[in-house]
Scaffold this motif. Structure first.
Motif, PDB file in Angstrom:
ATOM      1  N   CYS A 220       0.862  -1.190   0.000  1.00 34.27           N
ATOM      2  CA  CYS A 220       0.000   0.000   0.000  1.00 34.27           C
ATOM      3  C   CYS A 220       0.898   1.239   0.000  1.00 34.27           C
ATOM      4  CB  CYS A 220      -0.978   0.012   1.172  1.00 34.27           C
ATOM      5  SG  CYS A 220      -0.257  -0.126   2.817  1.00 34.27           S
ATOM      6  N   VAL A 221       0.505   2.230  -0.778  1.00 31.38           N
ATOM      7  CA  VAL A 221       1.281   3.464  -0.911  1.00 31.38           C
ATOM      8  C   VAL A 221       0.596   4.562  -0.114  1.00 31.38           C
ATOM      9  CG1 VAL A 221       2.220   5.172  -2.508  1.00 31.38           C
ATOM     10  CG2 VAL A 221       2.090   2.760  -3.198  1.00 31.38           C
ATOM     11  N   GLN A 222       1.328   5.152   0.818  1.00 30.44           N
ATOM     12  CA  GLN A 222       0.806   6.189   1.709  1.00 30.44           C
ATOM     13  C   GLN A 222       1.185   7.550   1.113  1.00 30.44           C
ATOM     14  OE1 GLN A 222      -0.765   8.501   3.782  1.00 30.44           O
ATOM     15  NE2 GLN A 222       1.344   8.833   4.454  1.00 30.44           N
TER      16      GLN A 222
ATOM     17  N   LEU B 108       3.868  -4.701   2.807  1.00 35.63           N
ATOM     18  CA  LEU B 108       4.727  -3.527   2.865  1.00 35.63           C
ATOM     19  C   LEU B 108       3.880  -2.268   2.682  1.00 35.63           C
ATOM     20  CD1 LEU B 108       7.947  -3.365   2.938  1.00 35.63           C
ATOM     21  CD2 LEU B 108       7.796  -2.830   0.506  1.00 35.63           C
ATOM     22  N   MET B 109       4.297  -1.194   3.344  1.00 33.79           N
ATOM     23  CA  MET B 109       3.726   0.126   3.072  1.00 33.79           C
ATOM     24  C   MET B 109       4.846   1.040   2.589  1.00 33.79           C
ATOM     25  SD  MET B 109       2.110   3.032   5.626  1.00 33.79           S
ATOM     26  CE  MET B 109       0.527   2.280   5.956  1.00 33.79           C
ATOM     27  N   LEU B 110       4.619   1.735   1.499  1.00 35.30           N
ATOM     28  CA  LEU B 110       5.549   2.754   1.015  1.00 35.30           C
ATOM     29  C   LEU B 110       4.954   4.117   1.354  1.00 35.30           C
ATOM     30  CD1 LEU B 110       7.994   3.772  -0.629  1.00 35.30           C
ATOM     31  CD2 LEU B 110       6.539   3.633  -2.677  1.00 35.30           C
ATOM     32  N   ASP B 111       5.591   4.822   2.288  1.00 35.46           N
ATOM     33  CA  ASP B 111       5.190   6.191   2.625  1.00 35.46           C
ATOM     34  C   ASP B 111       6.104   7.122   1.840  1.00 35.46           C
ATOM     35  OD1 ASP B 111       5.001   8.789   3.922  1.00 35.46           O
ATOM     36  OD2 ASP B 111       3.968   7.784   5.553  1.00 35.46           O
ATOM     37  N   LEU B 112       5.516   7.994   1.029  1.00 36.57           N
ATOM     38  CA  LEU B 112       6.311   8.827   0.134  1.00 36.57           C
ATOM     39  C   LEU B 112       7.177   9.848   0.871  1.00 36.57           C
ATOM     40  CD1 LEU B 112       3.826   9.530  -2.809  1.00 36.57           C
ATOM     41  CD2 LEU B 112       5.389   7.603  -2.470  1.00 36.57           C
TER      42      LEU B 112
ATOM     43  N   LYS C  91       6.141  -1.466  12.203  1.00 34.99           N
ATOM     44  CA  LYS C  91       7.075  -0.429  11.746  1.00 34.99           C
ATOM     45  C   LYS C  91       8.069  -0.986  10.730  1.00 34.99           C
ATOM     46  CE  LYS C  91       8.342   1.143  15.886  1.00 34.99           C
ATOM     47  NZ  LYS C  91       8.963   1.995  16.934  1.00 34.99           N
ATOM     48  N   ASN C  92       8.444  -2.253  10.901  1.00 37.20           N
ATOM     49  CA  ASN C  92       9.392  -2.875   9.975  1.00 37.20           C
ATOM     50  C   ASN C  92       8.799  -3.096   8.586  1.00 37.20           C
ATOM     51  OD1 ASN C  92      11.358  -2.946  11.935  1.00 37.20           O
ATOM     52  ND2 ASN C  92      11.054  -5.097  12.459  1.00 37.20           N
ATOM     53  N   LYS C  93       7.485  -2.954   8.463  1.00 39.50           N
ATOM     54  CA  LYS C  93       6.826  -3.118   7.168  1.00 39.50           C
ATOM     55  C   LYS C  93       6.732  -1.798   6.394  1.00 39.50           C
ATOM     56  CE  LYS C  93       3.144  -5.887   7.086  1.00 39.50           C
ATOM     57  NZ  LYS C  93       1.855  -6.502   7.480  1.00 39.50           N
ATOM     58  N   ILE C  94       7.217  -0.700   7.001  1.00 42.41           N
ATOM     59  CA  ILE C  94       7.090   0.624   6.374  1.00 42.41           C
ATOM     60  C   ILE C  94       8.422   1.048   5.753  1.00 42.41           C
ATOM     61  CG2 ILE C  94       6.428   3.025   6.697  1.00 42.41           C
ATOM     62  CD1 ILE C  94       4.890   2.137   9.207  1.00 42.41           C
TER      63      ILE C  94
END
Length: 257
Positions: free
Chosen positions: A60-62, A92-96, A112-115
């Motif tokens: 998911c993209v944040q 996984l999360m990708l926070d821009l 937190k390790n998934k970000i």
């Protein structure tokens, strides 16, 4: 919206996020993709029905801004219920924005390790600069702050709200640059707008962005010099020094294992 590129599926469910999904898809070179099933959801704060049942590596993209580069709180607050649901479902999360990192500090380590942080949304191959009509176009929501800063300059053109996809692409194609004025006072970077500009071959004219981009080198300052030479130079610097190091397919190869 659902975009399918070989074994990659990109999902979005809002007009603004649809634009981000389309722009990311435009820059993907099929042969640069990992050979595996990947599902990418644009907008970690949104609900994606049936996501849990979808096969493949899920990301998911944040896209929201919660804090700026100085740690100042912005207008958005995390929608934790939906974000946490997607974080639990996804691999996984990708926070821009790296500057959002502080808002996740209370999460357990496993989450937190998934970000991952970074603007990893740019094309697989470099884009060529494209000259235009000398103007810088602004697109997006127009509020009082933006109206005041854009002012009455003939060099700045505000597009009608609600333009997306091909209609927006046509307007950007005619301009020489894309104009960025923050929705709220702060030091941050609206990476999706940068992506739209880059795909069209246009540099950005902007008020102060995050420190990963240098004013006068990677973007033109609001009110700064706008001419063919500066447009070309700024675009080339941005392409080689930023876009080339933030390719979406490189991100997928590194993390979708």
């Amino acid at each position: 919206m659902q975009i399918k590129i070989n074994r990659l599926t990109i999902l979005s469910c809002h007009s603004i996020l649809d634009q981000v999904a389309e722009d990311i898809a435009k820059g993907i070179a099929v042969d640069a993709l990992p050979d595996k099933d990947i599902v990418v959801c644009i907008g970690a704060h949104k609900r994606f029905r049936g996501l849990r049942q979808k096969a493949g590596f899920k990301i998911c993209v944040q896209t929201e801004h919660f804090l700026d580069a100085r740690g100042q709180a912005l207008w958005r607050k995390p929608r934790w219920f939906r974000m946490l649901t997607n974080l639990l479902i996804c691999d996984l999360m990708l926070d821009l924005s790296i500057y959002n990192k502080k808002v996740y500090r209370w999460l357990p380590r496993a989450l937190k390790n998934k970000i991952v942080f970074g603007a990893k949304i740019f094309p697989s191959a470099p884009v060529q600069h494209v000259e235009g009509n000398g103007t810088a176009v602004f697109f997006g929501t127009v509020n009082a702050r933006r109206t005041k800063l854009i002012g009455a300059s003939e060099a700045y053109v505000t597009l009608d709200e609600g333009l997306f996809s091909a209609a927006l692409d046509d307007k950007i194609a005619n301009a020489s640059a894309v104009l960025n004025v923050h929705f709220s006072t702060g030091v941050y970077t609206e990476y999706p707008r940068l992506l739209s500009a880059y795909l069209a071959g246009k540099p950005l004219v902007s008020e102060t962005l995050s420190p990963d981009l240098e004013e006068g080198r990677h973007y033109i300052a609001l009110g700064g010099q706008m001419n063919t030479e500066s447009f070309a130079k700024i675009f080339a610097n941005f392409s080689t020094e930023f876009a080339a190091h933030n390719r979406f397919t490189d991100f997928l190869v590194s993390y979708a294992k």
